[in-house]
Motif scaffolding. Structure first.
Motif, short mmCIF file in Angstrom:
data_model
loop_
_atom_site.label_atom_id
_atom_site.label_comp_id
_atom_site.label_asym_id
_atom_site.label_seq_id
_atom_site.Cartn_x
_atom_site.Cartn_y
_atom_site.Cartn_z
N LEU A 198 0.83 -1.20 0.06
CA LEU A 198 -0.03 0.12 -0.08
C LEU A 198 0.77 1.20 0.00
O LEU A 198 0.49 2.23 -0.64
CB LEU A 198 -0.83 -0.07 1.34
N LEU A 199 2.08 1.09 0.47
CA LEU A 199 2.85 2.31 0.55
C LEU A 199 3.18 2.88 -1.00
O LEU A 199 3.63 4.07 -1.00
CB LEU A 199 4.11 2.18 1.46
N ALA A 200 3.37 1.73 -1.79
CA ALA A 200 3.89 2.20 -3.20
C ALA A 200 2.77 2.98 -3.66
O ALA A 200 3.06 3.77 -4.42
CB ALA A 200 3.96 0.69 -3.90
N ALA A 201 1.38 2.68 -3.35
CA ALA A 201 0.37 3.35 -4.18
C ALA A 201 0.54 4.73 -3.21
O ALA A 201 -0.22 5.70 -3.97
CB ALA A 201 -0.91 2.62 -3.82
N GLU A 202 0.63 4.56 -1.91
CA GLU A 202 0.78 6.09 -1.33
C GLU A 202 1.75 7.05 -1.95
O GLU A 202 1.53 8.26 -2.20
CB GLU A 202 1.10 5.86 0.03
N ILE A 203 2.87 6.27 -2.39
CA ILE A 203 4.06 7.15 -3.03
C ILE A 203 3.71 7.75 -4.44
O ILE A 203 3.88 8.68 -4.62
CB ILE A 203 5.26 6.26 -3.27
N ILE A 204 2.97 6.81 -5.24
CA ILE A 204 2.22 7.46 -6.43
C ILE A 204 1.23 8.49 -6.22
O ILE A 204 1.49 9.56 -6.93
CB ILE A 204 1.73 6.13 -7.07
N ALA A 205 0.30 8.36 -5.02
CA ALA A 205 -0.54 9.35 -5.09
C ALA A 205 -0.18 10.55 -4.51
O ALA A 205 -0.46 11.69 -4.89
CB ALA A 205 -1.47 8.63 -3.72
N LYS A 206 0.98 10.52 -3.44
CA LYS A 206 1.43 11.94 -2.99
C LYS A 206 2.82 12.36 -3.78
O LYS A 206 2.81 13.76 -3.62
CB LYS A 206 1.98 11.43 -1.64
N THR A 207 3.38 11.78 -4.86
CA THR A 207 4.69 12.14 -5.42
C THR A 207 4.14 12.38 -6.80
O THR A 207 5.13 13.02 -7.83
CB THR A 207 5.94 11.31 -4.94
N GLY A 208 3.31 11.78 -7.51
CA GLY A 208 3.17 11.52 -8.74
C GLY A 208 4.13 10.65 -9.73
O GLY A 208 4.11 10.67 -10.82
N LYS A 209 5.06 9.97 -8.75
CA LYS A 209 6.05 9.16 -9.51
C LYS A 209 5.87 7.72 -9.10
O LYS A 209 5.45 7.36 -7.80
CB LYS A 209 7.37 9.57 -8.90
N SER A 210 6.20 6.56 -9.77
CA SER A 210 6.27 5.33 -9.60
C SER A 210 7.40 5.09 -8.60
O SER A 210 8.47 5.87 -8.58
CB SER A 210 6.30 4.48 -10.56
N PRO A 211 7.39 3.91 -7.73
CA PRO A 211 8.41 3.48 -6.98
C PRO A 211 9.61 3.52 -7.39
O PRO A 211 11.05 3.81 -7.26
CB PRO A 211 8.24 2.50 -6.33
#
Length: 559
Positions: free
Chosen positions: A431-444
């Motif tokens: 879920l953190l990977a999805a949060e990173i996308i949501a908050k930074t606009g970048k894929s992990p």
């Protein structure tokens, strides 16, 4: 490499479930056979009924040893019991209940009579012991709880496993598991008839067996550790693949409860795992860090019409859901080390409620990229041997904000800086990977490329090599003086380590370093192999040279 690695399993690859379970009950193990002794590795005792290393006798003996250990330590609260989807897990759960009820232990079992991931067990233990109170988590005293998880993790379908989680919610330490294993082997030698049990049909209805809603307790609390609102509002498209493991009945509820754009892949449990693709050696494993085991998910992520992948992020979990696999449209399956570095950098920059003193826990066989990220964050690096048990205390007391293993297992603190789980948690890393996308606009994976540009590129790999029991024992007990080589792949050796810098604990093997590379070798606790981890800051070609040199160094050291 097996010729069908990465291809969907064929009927001849599947286990005969009835046969595997029949041998669990029918086989009488002997402690004179090293293969059939109780041995706790980095995370519990594992084996298979096919060679008599995981039988009813073993599990009854381990359960009674745990009950005796609890009594000796004054642990008188409930024991939280979970199991995964492997064929031997349900029979083992029944055996554990029979023994614990006879021993007078209150056992809390899944209210649905179903699967329970490892992180859900750790989470419930910690909640019971006070994880959400201002007074903090208790690890001793009246009513304190602990747990057992029945799982062989990512191991093949015919395997079984059982691990003891201590009152701190994490895997028990070596001193505890050593005592349990010694006592269990005494009981195995005495025979199954020496162990008092209550027949399962009576035991399951006993007042000591209490239904507990592991799933809702865990899922309801996820918003305290992950920004679920951000994921929902950004509409991140998630493909979650349980690989047939214990997360199979959790992902659907997570998506529904938090309104996520989440598709559950392989939403079924079958102890044969017929939908899996074969791992590198032709075996079925739910190893979400392996591109061969994850081949179906990787194919699913291929761009369709219009050149767009079906998901922004796809994730996998192993048998007990304590490991994570991260697949992005632009890079495929991420190397676990790469994602750990991303997670550490993002979390410590975004979690403003974390203690300033919270450090980063990593195993000493993890990438040097993590070292660079941690130094850049101004945080303390804590290097430990392999085994999540070495992170439990740090996470519990928040001296660690994050603890992660190179094998794709990690956990971290709640947003407010309190403990979440002290065992590996595949859900929150996914879920953190999805949060990173949501908050930074970048894929992990894009985030990782930025870290490489900042800290430099390195080349990392782990390989396995065959080893006998004698060779594994020799490797585990090596001294630095056993390494007579003075250089490694052309560079002078700068250190020979058999203990971890972060806590001084034995690493159960050897680590050799130079200015530009390192390798570590340690025996597997579950298979007849030893593992070589290696990394070079020069090139992929240099990494291959380091691996070749590592084999020679180890062969010379263990004779």
């Amino acid at each position: 490499m097996h010729e069908r690695a990465g291809q969907v399993a064929l009927p001849e690859d599947l286990i005969d479930v009835d046969h595997v379970i029949g041998l669990y009950y029918d086989t009488v193990p002997s402690v004179d056979d090293p293969v059939q002794k109780v041995v706790f590795g980095t995370s519990g005792h594992r084996g298979t009924s096919l060679n008599g290393s995981f039988t009813e006798t073993h599990i009854a003996a381990i359960a009674l040893a745990v009950a005796e250990y609890r009594r000796g330590q004054g642990i008188d609260g409930p024991l939280y019991l979970g199991r995964d989807t492997h064929a031997l897990s349900e029979p083992a759960e029944r055996t554990v209940i029979e023994v614990l009820v006879a021993a007078g232990v209150e056992v809390r079992v899944d209210a649905r009579g179903s699967f329970t991931p490892t992180p859900a067990v750790s989470h419930s233990i910690l909640l019971h012991n006070g994880a959400r109170t201002d007074a903090g988590v208790r690890t001793s005293g009246p009513g304190i709880a602990d747990g057992i998880v029945i799982t062989p993790s990512h191991n093949p379908p015919a395997d079984g496993g059982i691990k003891y989680n201590a009152t701190d919610g994490g895997p028990a330490g070596g001193e505890v598991t050593g005592w349990i294993a010694r006592r269990a082997n005494e009981l195995v030698a005495a025979g199954l008839g020496s162990i008092t049990r209550v027949p399962y049909e009576r035991a399951k209805d006993d007042a000591l067996v209490v239904a507990h809603d592991f799933r809702s307790t865990y899922v309801d609390d996820l918003s305290s550790v992950i920004d679920m609102d951000a994921i929902r509002e950004a509409g991140v498209r998630i493909g979650a693949d349980s690989l047939g493991g214990a997360s199979v009945e959790y992902w659907g509820l997570i998506g529904e409860q938090y309104g996520l754009n989440l598709t559950e892949l392989h939403p079924q449990a079958d102890p044969r795992f017929p939908f899996m693709t074969l791992d590198w050696d032709g075996k079925i494993r739910t190893d979400c860090s392996s591109p061969y085991a994850m081949a179906s998910l990787l194919r699913t992520m291929q761009p369709g019409e219009g050149g767009q992948a079906p998901f922004d992020i796809a994730t996998g979990n192993d048998g007990d859901s304590d490991r994570h696999g991260i697949v992005t449209p632009d890079a495929g399956l991420m190397n676990p080390n790469h994602y750990l570095a991303v997670a550490i950098d993002y979390l410590f920059r975004s979690r403003t409620g974390w203690p300033d003193s919270a450090g980063v826990g990593k195993t000493l066989v993890s990438s040097v990229l993590i070292d660079g990220v941690t130094a850049d964050l101004g945080r303390r690096l804590i290097e430990t041997p392999v085994g999540f048990k070495f992170f439990a205390e740090g996470l519990l007391h928040t001296t660690m904000g994050f603890g992660g293993e190179e094998s794709a297992g990690a956990s971290f603190l709640r947003t407010d800086g309190r403990v979440w789980t002290t065992d590996k948690d595949g859900f929150i890393l996914d879920l953190l990977a999805a949060e990173i996308i949501a908050k930074t606009g970048k894929s992990p994976s894009a985030y990782h490329r930025e870290l490489v540009a900042k800290h430099g590129e390195s080349f990392y790999a782990r390989i396995d090599a065959p080893a006998t029991l004698e060779e594994k024992a020799a490797l585990k007990s090596l001294s630095p003086e056993a390494v007579t080589a003075t250089d490694l792949a052309g560079d002078p050796i700068t250190a020979r380590l058999v203990t971890a810098p972060g806590n001084g604990e034995p690493i159960g093997g050897l680590k050799v370093t130079t200015e530009f590379a390192w390798f570590a070798a340690r025996p597997s606790g579950t298979e007849d192999v030893y593992k070589i981890y290696a990394e070079s800051t020069r090139s992929a070609e240099h990494l291959a040279q380091v691996q070749d040199a590592a084999r020679a160094v180890v062969a010379d050291a263990i004779g």
